[in-house]
Design a protein around this motif. Structure first.
Motif, mmCIF file in Angstrom:
data_model
loop_
_atom_site.group_PDB
_atom_site.id
_atom_site.type_symbol
_atom_site.label_atom_id
_atom_site.label_comp_id
_atom_site.label_asym_id
_atom_site.label_seq_id
_atom_site.Cartn_x
_atom_site.Cartn_y
_atom_site.Cartn_z
ATOM 1 N N UNK A 383 0.784 -1.228 0.000
ATOM 2 C CA UNK A 383 0.000 0.000 0.000
ATOM 3 C C UNK A 383 0.814 1.274 0.000
ATOM 4 N N UNK A 384 2.129 1.170 0.111
ATOM 5 C CA UNK A 384 2.981 2.369 0.123
ATOM 6 C C UNK A 384 3.373 2.738 -1.306
ATOM 7 N N UNK A 385 3.484 4.027 -1.621
ATOM 8 C CA UNK A 385 3.912 4.439 -2.962
ATOM 9 C C UNK A 385 5.396 4.128 -3.178
ATOM 10 N N UNK A 386 5.770 3.909 -4.432
ATOM 11 C CA UNK A 386 7.165 3.627 -4.778
ATOM 12 C C UNK A 386 7.908 4.890 -5.200
ATOM 13 N N UNK A 387 7.212 6.017 -5.222
ATOM 14 C CA UNK A 387 7.815 7.280 -5.628
ATOM 15 C C UNK A 387 9.089 7.660 -4.898
ATOM 16 N N UNK A 388 9.219 7.377 -3.562
ATOM 17 C CA UNK A 388 10.459 7.738 -2.866
ATOM 18 C C UNK A 388 11.722 7.107 -3.437
ATOM 19 N N UNK A 389 11.586 6.117 -4.326
ATOM 20 C CA UNK A 389 12.758 5.474 -4.914
ATOM 21 C C UNK A 389 13.216 6.148 -6.204
ATOM 22 N N UNK A 390 12.461 7.119 -6.685
ATOM 23 C CA UNK A 390 12.701 7.678 -8.014
ATOM 24 C C UNK A 390 14.119 8.196 -8.218
ATOM 25 N N UNK A 391 14.593 9.040 -7.330
ATOM 26 C CA UNK A 391 15.897 9.672 -7.554
ATOM 27 C C UNK A 391 17.024 8.652 -7.546
ATOM 28 N N UNK A 392 16.974 7.688 -6.635
ATOM 29 C CA UNK A 392 18.022 6.667 -6.582
ATOM 30 C C UNK A 392 17.991 5.779 -7.817
ATOM 31 N N UNK A 393 16.811 5.410 -8.262
ATOM 32 C CA UNK A 393 16.710 4.562 -9.448
ATOM 33 C C UNK A 393 17.203 5.311 -10.686
#
Length: 473
Positions: A383-393
């Motif tokens: 249920x958590x968004x994956x957006x916080x991974x954007x910059x690292x990816x």
């Protein structure tokens, strides 16, 4: 417990262990699960599967297994009848005889920290048992430590035996249903979004974590992360003495990481890499104890620095000498399924991080390697968004290989960050990663999801990954 009717909801490992323990205590047990029950059922235990029936309403006590949703209709009926609901942790802890009981929780780092703390206590010569959410339910441990004896024999044992130190990894699920659980030393490593599909809100999740110290007193110790906003909030009502740790700030009281460059020779055993070959110190200022020594560690990533600081704080609070702590750290290689190096093949490292079952754990894994990375992600979302991974990816990942049921959401949340491919199975993902990888690349399994859409648990998922990696030629 003798003669009581006890219902257990959930027939996983902790449910089975609780059933066996309750039968030893003389209770009548009904084990209930919505799915077919696999594995051996303890002798004398009544079983129902496929549903949770109203038979549970005849219970004097209910044990709710970890992960069983709190909103089940049968639980609402149980609450209306005022039947007590405990976790397996609460049940077993009432029968623990320990010189010290250490309980460790947090969103990330629990297993590494619990394992390391156990090694510290063992190195100091203390009889030590590691249990809880790390794999062995506390009920199973208490059964093993308390053989079936007469009352007189048990009383004699209590007088003559030296009781062990028990080190527990505990989850928010287990803490939700405690009443008297009282560790000598508790620890909350961090509180970041996880299990929101279960708890509903971050506040409710943090409140569940905070229950770890609710029965402690001023004689006890609670280890908290000074860099974590939720930990700082929770500390204001903690009844125990707080032992702070920090990776980012220098503490007047507590233990912290000082990254000031210092040139040093190799570690005592010649193997530890430390932080840039030991260019960092652990500094301790706590209740009159002052020490400073170089951090030698074989564990990659800043999150592991935090795990080490927390582990050292717990060990010191438990009376472990610094010499034993330093010896263990020099040789500790981490735990299975957590940034575990499986093999290096043709200059490519294959890393098993199957225990990364939430977004923040995967963020930590991505931050541990500069790249280029080929990342296998996906599974049952929480249920958590994956957006916080954007910059690292975007900065480190050259290809995302997605497996599992939450693939569409991951694609949507991470659109535009890195080239993405869907893979039906772990075998296909590993094979594709091998085709794409070049020397100095890292192939990283870090799912950011639970495993239950395809596997029984994250351990089975990690073993599957390792099996396919070892077959590569």
């Amino acid at each position: 417990m003798k003669g009581l009717q006890v219902g257990i909801i959930g027939a996983g490992r902790s449910g089975i262990a609780a059933a066996k323990f309750l039968r030893r205590l003389g209770a009548s047990v009904l084990l209930s699960d919505r799915h077919r029950i696999h594995g051996a059922i303890p002798t004398g235990v009544k079983v129902e599967f496929g549903k949770h029936s109203n038979r549970l309403l005849d219970s004097d006590l209910i044990i709710r297994s970890p992960g069983v949703p709190s909103h089940l209709p049968i639980l609402s009926k149980i609450r209306r009848k005022d039947i007590p609901i405990w976790s397996e942790l609460e049940l077993a802890s009432r029968y623990v005889q320990a010189s010290k009981m250490v309980a460790i929780t947090g969103t990330n780092g629990k297993t590494t920290t619990t394992t390391l703390v156990g090694e510290f206590f063992k190195a100091s010569g203390q009889q030590t048992v590691v249990a809880g959410n790390i794999g062995t339910p506390l009920s199973e441990t208490v059964l093993r430590l308390t053989p079936s004896l007469s009352r007189r024999e048990r009383a004699r044992q209590r007088r003559v035996r030296h009781h062990p130190t028990i080190v527990l990894e505990v989850s928010s699920y287990q803490l939700e249903d405690i009443r008297t659980f009282h560790p000598t030393i508790s620890a909350i490593l961090n509180v970041t979004p996880d299990h929101l599909e279960h708890h509903g809100t971050m506040r409710a999740y943090a409140e569940a974590k905070a229950r770890i110290f609710e029965n402690q007193t001023a004689k006890d110790v609670c280890v908290l992360n000074a860099d974590d906003a939720w930990c700082r909030r929770l500390a204001t009502r903690c009844p125990a003495r707080v032992f702070w740790f920090s990776r980012k700030r220098k503490l007047r009281q507590g233990i912290y990481y000082d990254a000031s460059p210092v040139l040093r020779s190799p570690s005592p055993d010649g193997r530890g890499t430390g932080a840039a070959q030991g260019e960092a110190d652990v500094v301790i200022n706590w209740h009159g104890h002052h020490a400073r020594w170089p951090l030698w560690s074989n564990l990659p990533g800043p999150h592991n620095t935090e795990n080490i600081l927390a582990s050292v704080a717990i060990a010191m609070a438990g009376g472990v000498p610094l010499g034993a702590i330093r010896r263990v750290l020099a040789g500790f290689r981490g735990v299975e399924h957590r940034l575990e190096l499986v093999r290096t093949l043709r200059g490519v490292r294959y890393i098993n991080d199957s225990k990364a079952t939430n977004v923040d754990s995967t963020r930590v894994a991505l931050a541990s390697f500069p790249g280029p990375l080929i990342v296998i992600m996906g599974g049952e979302g929480k249920g958590s968004p994956y957006g916080p991974l954007k910059s690292l990816i975007k900065s480190r990942v050259k290809r995302l290989l997605l497996i599992g049921e939450d693939t569409p959401r991951i694609e949507r949340d991470l659109k535009g960050t890195a080239p993405t491919e869907r893979q039906r199975t772990m075998a296909k993902a590993v094979s594709r990663a091998s085709d794409l990888a070049r020397p100095r690349d890292v192939v990283l399994l870090s799912p950011a999801c639970a495993s239950f859409d395809q596997y029984h648990n994250y351990e089975e998922r990690g073993r599957d990954f390792k099996s396919f990696v070892r077959k590569l030629k």
